[in-house]
Scaffold this motif. Structure first.
Motif, PDB file in Angstrom:
ATOM      1  N   HIS A   1       0.690 -37.216  17.520  1.00 49.54           N
ATOM      2  CA  HIS A   1       0.326 -37.421  16.114  1.00 49.54           C
ATOM      3  C   HIS A   1       1.566 -37.432  15.206  1.00 49.54           C
ATOM      4  CE1 HIS A   1       0.667 -33.173  17.026  1.00 49.54           C
ATOM      5  NE2 HIS A   1       0.980 -32.985  15.747  1.00 49.54           N
ATOM      6  N   ARG A   2       2.746 -37.106  15.760  1.00 51.13           N
ATOM      7  CA  ARG A   2       3.988 -37.043  14.969  1.00 51.13           C
ATOM      8  C   ARG A   2       4.950 -38.072  15.566  1.00 51.13           C
ATOM      9  NH1 ARG A   2       4.691 -32.919  11.857  1.00 51.13           N
ATOM     10  NH2 ARG A   2       3.383 -31.511  13.055  1.00 51.13           N
TER      11      ARG A   2
ATOM     12  N   ALA B   1      -3.389 -39.454  18.755  1.00 55.25           N
ATOM     13  CA  ALA B   1      -3.456 -38.269  17.902  1.00 55.25           C
ATOM     14  C   ALA B   1      -4.164 -37.099  18.570  1.00 55.25           C
ATOM     15  CB  ALA B   1      -4.162 -38.627  16.597  1.00 55.25           C
TER      16      ALA B   1
ATOM     17  N   VAL C   1      -4.291 -34.167  20.736  1.00 54.75           N
ATOM     18  CA  VAL C   1      -3.193 -33.342  21.246  1.00 54.75           C
ATOM     19  C   VAL C   1      -3.239 -33.268  22.777  1.00 54.75           C
ATOM     20  CG1 VAL C   1      -2.248 -30.991  21.272  1.00 54.75           C
ATOM     21  CG2 VAL C   1      -2.975 -32.027  19.117  1.00 54.75           C
TER      22      VAL C   1
ATOM     23  N   GLY D   1       3.792 -31.330  22.092  1.00 57.53           N
ATOM     24  CA  GLY D   1       4.245 -30.143  21.373  1.00 57.53           C
ATOM     25  C   GLY D   1       3.934 -28.860  22.122  1.00 57.53           C
ATOM     26  N   ASP D   2       4.301 -27.744  21.512  1.00 56.59           N
ATOM     27  CA  ASP D   2       3.955 -26.440  22.084  1.00 56.59           C
ATOM     28  C   ASP D   2       2.444 -26.274  22.102  1.00 56.59           C
ATOM     29  OD1 ASP D   2       5.229 -26.332  19.206  1.00 56.59           O
ATOM     30  OD2 ASP D   2       3.514 -24.978  19.175  1.00 56.59           O
ATOM     31  N   GLY D   3       1.771 -26.806  21.089  1.00 59.87           N
ATOM     32  CA  GLY D   3       0.306 -26.768  21.083  1.00 59.87           C
ATOM     33  C   GLY D   3      -0.231 -27.606  22.232  1.00 59.87           C
ATOM     34  N   GLY D   4       0.332 -28.769  22.394  1.00 54.56           N
ATOM     35  CA  GLY D   4      -0.076 -29.658  23.482  1.00 54.56           C
ATOM     36  C   GLY D   4       0.116 -29.007  24.848  1.00 54.56           C
TER      37      GLY D   4
ATOM     38  N   ASN E   1       8.303 -26.574  18.499  1.00 53.39           N
ATOM     39  CA  ASN E   1       8.742 -26.340  17.118  1.00 53.39           C
ATOM     40  C   ASN E   1       8.150 -25.035  16.566  1.00 53.39           C
ATOM     41  OD1 ASN E   1       6.106 -27.036  16.648  1.00 53.39           O
ATOM     42  ND2 ASN E   1       6.542 -28.933  15.544  1.00 53.39           N
TER      43      ASN E   1
ATOM     44  N   TYR F   1       5.286 -23.809  16.229  1.00 51.64           N
ATOM     45  CA  TYR F   1       3.938 -23.754  15.659  1.00 51.64           C
ATOM     46  C   TYR F   1       3.096 -24.936  16.121  1.00 51.64           C
ATOM     47  CZ  TYR F   1       6.100 -20.428  12.474  1.00 51.64           C
ATOM     48  OH  TYR F   1       6.775 -19.347  11.968  1.00 51.64           O
ATOM     49  N   GLY F   2       1.826 -24.649  16.367  1.00 50.61           N
ATOM     50  CA  GLY F   2       0.852 -25.715  16.540  1.00 50.61           C
ATOM     51  C   GLY F   2       0.034 -25.699  15.264  1.00 50.61           C
TER      52      GLY F   2
ATOM     53  N   HIS G   1       3.352 -29.247   8.342  1.00 49.09           N
ATOM     54  CA  HIS G   1       2.676 -29.864   9.501  1.00 49.09           C
ATOM     55  C   HIS G   1       2.199 -31.274   9.167  1.00 49.09           C
ATOM     56  CE1 HIS G   1      -0.015 -30.506  12.864  1.00 49.09           C
ATOM     57  NE2 HIS G   1      -1.010 -30.687  12.021  1.00 49.09           N
TER      58      HIS G   1
HETATM   59  C1  TPP Z   1      -7.376 -32.104  21.227  1.00 49.28           C
HETATM   60  C2  TPP Z   1      -7.021 -31.851  19.787  1.00 49.28           C
HETATM   61  N1  TPP Z   1      -7.254 -30.639  19.250  1.00 49.28           N
HETATM   62  C3  TPP Z   1      -6.922 -30.388  17.964  1.00 49.28           C
HETATM   63  C4  TPP Z   1      -6.352 -31.379  17.185  1.00 49.28           C
HETATM   64  C5  TPP Z   1      -5.959 -31.082  15.747  1.00 49.28           C
HETATM   65  N2  TPP Z   1      -4.505 -30.957  15.681  1.00 49.28           N
HETATM   66  C6  TPP Z   1      -3.731 -31.974  15.257  1.00 49.28           C
HETATM   67  S1  TPP Z   1      -2.098 -31.613  15.354  1.00 49.28           S
HETATM   68  C7  TPP Z   1      -2.408 -30.083  15.926  1.00 49.28           C
HETATM   69  C8  TPP Z   1      -1.271 -29.132  16.247  1.00 49.28           C
HETATM   70  C9  TPP Z   1      -0.497 -29.604  17.417  1.00 49.28           C
HETATM   71  O1  TPP Z   1       0.573 -28.732  17.635  1.00 49.28           O
HETATM   72  P1  TPP Z   1       1.762 -29.145  18.573  1.00 49.28           P
HETATM   73  O2  TPP Z   1       1.246 -29.724  19.844  1.00 49.28           O
HETATM   74  O3  TPP Z   1       2.637 -27.958  18.686  1.00 49.28           O
HETATM   75  O4  TPP Z   1       2.483 -30.327  17.791  1.00 49.28           O
HETATM   76  P2  TPP Z   1       3.228 -30.261  16.377  1.00 49.28           P
HETATM   77  O5  TPP Z   1       2.196 -30.535  15.341  1.00 49.28           O
HETATM   78  O6  TPP Z   1       3.834 -28.924  16.226  1.00 49.28           O
HETATM   79  O7  TPP Z   1       4.231 -31.356  16.423  1.00 49.28           O
HETATM   80  C10 TPP Z   1      -3.775 -29.851  16.043  1.00 49.28           C
HETATM   81  C11 TPP Z   1      -4.369 -28.602  16.536  1.00 49.28           C
HETATM   82  C12 TPP Z   1      -6.145 -32.634  17.775  1.00 49.28           C
HETATM   83  N3  TPP Z   1      -5.597 -33.631  17.096  1.00 49.28           N
HETATM   84  N4  TPP Z   1      -6.470 -32.849  19.086  1.00 49.28           N
END
Ligand code: TPP
Ligand code: MG
Length: 323
Positions: A72-73, A121, A123, A151-154, A181, A183-184, A250
């Protein structure tokens, strides 16, 4: 803090090239932000400001016929892989000349012609696709590689684990590039990941895991170069964790209440552009500013002058076989 550049003895021209790529991303995004605030770009934006060294370091060791999957970034990944600034800007303006013909917007930019798979987009969703591209390269008998940004969230998404496992057991040519980075969205890594480094997880899959300073383009490049050699040679995937920081919110409506101004200031000190510009000298850097500004002016003018998508084209270029 200075970049690791001089110590590693890179030629000045090469450093300038890396700097130019990072500068293009930084200034492109700053312009996007301004255009968004003026109401000229619809939807939202997830800016890449602060993380430029990751995209540029990784993409600098990829060939044009290599691939990447993005998130998404994605603006930085797309620009670093060579997607035209015009086509990205037009996509942000939702114009028919955009890289997704105005149907994707910010979170889906890419151009398969230069190996940038249009971003996703969802994650973590790029990871299985990256494994699939790696398998495709293997089956076609090429030595292409694919960089998978997440990302770290991913890193906590099931799909990412499945993709890493499959890539490792089949020794697929994938660089798993984790942009940690911290933070998610608003969630700190420390609340959702128990190991000190995400790269520690690589051992569980049977691939090398490397931690690099994601604010140092040369450190990222060096790690990526080793991973590419390994992948092209049939050695399989590598997980590269880049410790980085977004020097922005974010998305476009984020006051960053979940982190302190002191933390932001400390990371600002490590700005990847400032670190490299010190090693290059003011004159060289000033020339690039002008050059990059002209590229961005041109992209904006192109986007503004471009036609809107037409309603009759809604279902075109969406399905493999058009209905
Ligand atoms: C499967 C899924 N869950 C939740 C979201 C909502 N969402 C969009 S960006 C994001 C945070 C992602 O964090 P990270 O992977 O660390 O990437 P960063 O934004 O830090 O670059 C979330 C939870 C999504 N897009 N897809
Ligand atoms: Mg993150």
């Amino acid at each position: 803090m200075s970049a690791t550049a001089p110590a590693r003895g890179q030629a000045a021209a090469e450093l300038l090239c890396l700097y130019r790529e990072m500068l293009l991303i930084r200034r492109f995004e700053e312009r996007c932000n301004a255009l968004f605030l003026q109401g000229r770009i619809p939807s939202t934006l997830h800016l890449y400001i602060g993380q430029e060294a990751v995209a540029v370091g990784i993409c600098s060791v990829l060939r044009r016929d290599d691939y990447l999957t993005s998130t998404h970034r994605p603006h930085g990944h797309a620009l670093a892989k060579g997607v035209s600034p015009r086509a990205i800007m037009a996509e942000l303006f939702a114009k028919a000349t955009g890289c997704c013909r105005g149907k994707g917007g910010s979170m889906h930019v890419g151009d398969i012609a230069v190996g940038a798979v249009p971003a996703i987009a969802i994650v973590g969703a790029g990871a299985p696709i990256a494994a699939g591209i790696g398998l495709s390269a293997r089956m076609r008998g090429t030595d292409q590689v694919v960089a998978c940004f997440f990302g770290d969230g991913g890193a906590n998404e099931g799909a990412v684990h499945e993709a890493m496992n499959m890539a490792a057991i089949w020794r697929l040519p994938v660089l798993f590039a984790c942009e940690n980075n911290l933070y998610g969205a608003s969630t700190p890594v420390s609340e959702v990941i128990a190991v000190p480094d995400i790269a520690d997880r690589a051992a569980a899959y049977g691939m090398p895991g490397v931690v690099v300073d994601g604010m140092d383009v040369l450190a990222v490049r060096e790690a990526a170069a080793a991973a590419v050699v390994r992948a092209r040679g049939g050695g399989g995937p590598t997980l590269i964790e880049c410790k980085t920081y977004r020097l922005c919110g974010h998305s476009r409506s984020d006051a960053c209440g979940y982190r302190t101004r002191e933390e932001e200031a400390a990371w600002k000190e490590r700005d990847p552009l400032a670190r490299l510009s010190g090693a290059l000298g003011g004159e060289a850097v000033a020339g690039l500013e002008e050059e990059v500004a002209a590229v961005i002016d041109d992209a904006v003018a192109f986007a503004e002058a471009s036609p809107d998508p037409q309603p009759e084209d809604t279902l075109r270029h969406v399905f493999w076989e058009e209905p």
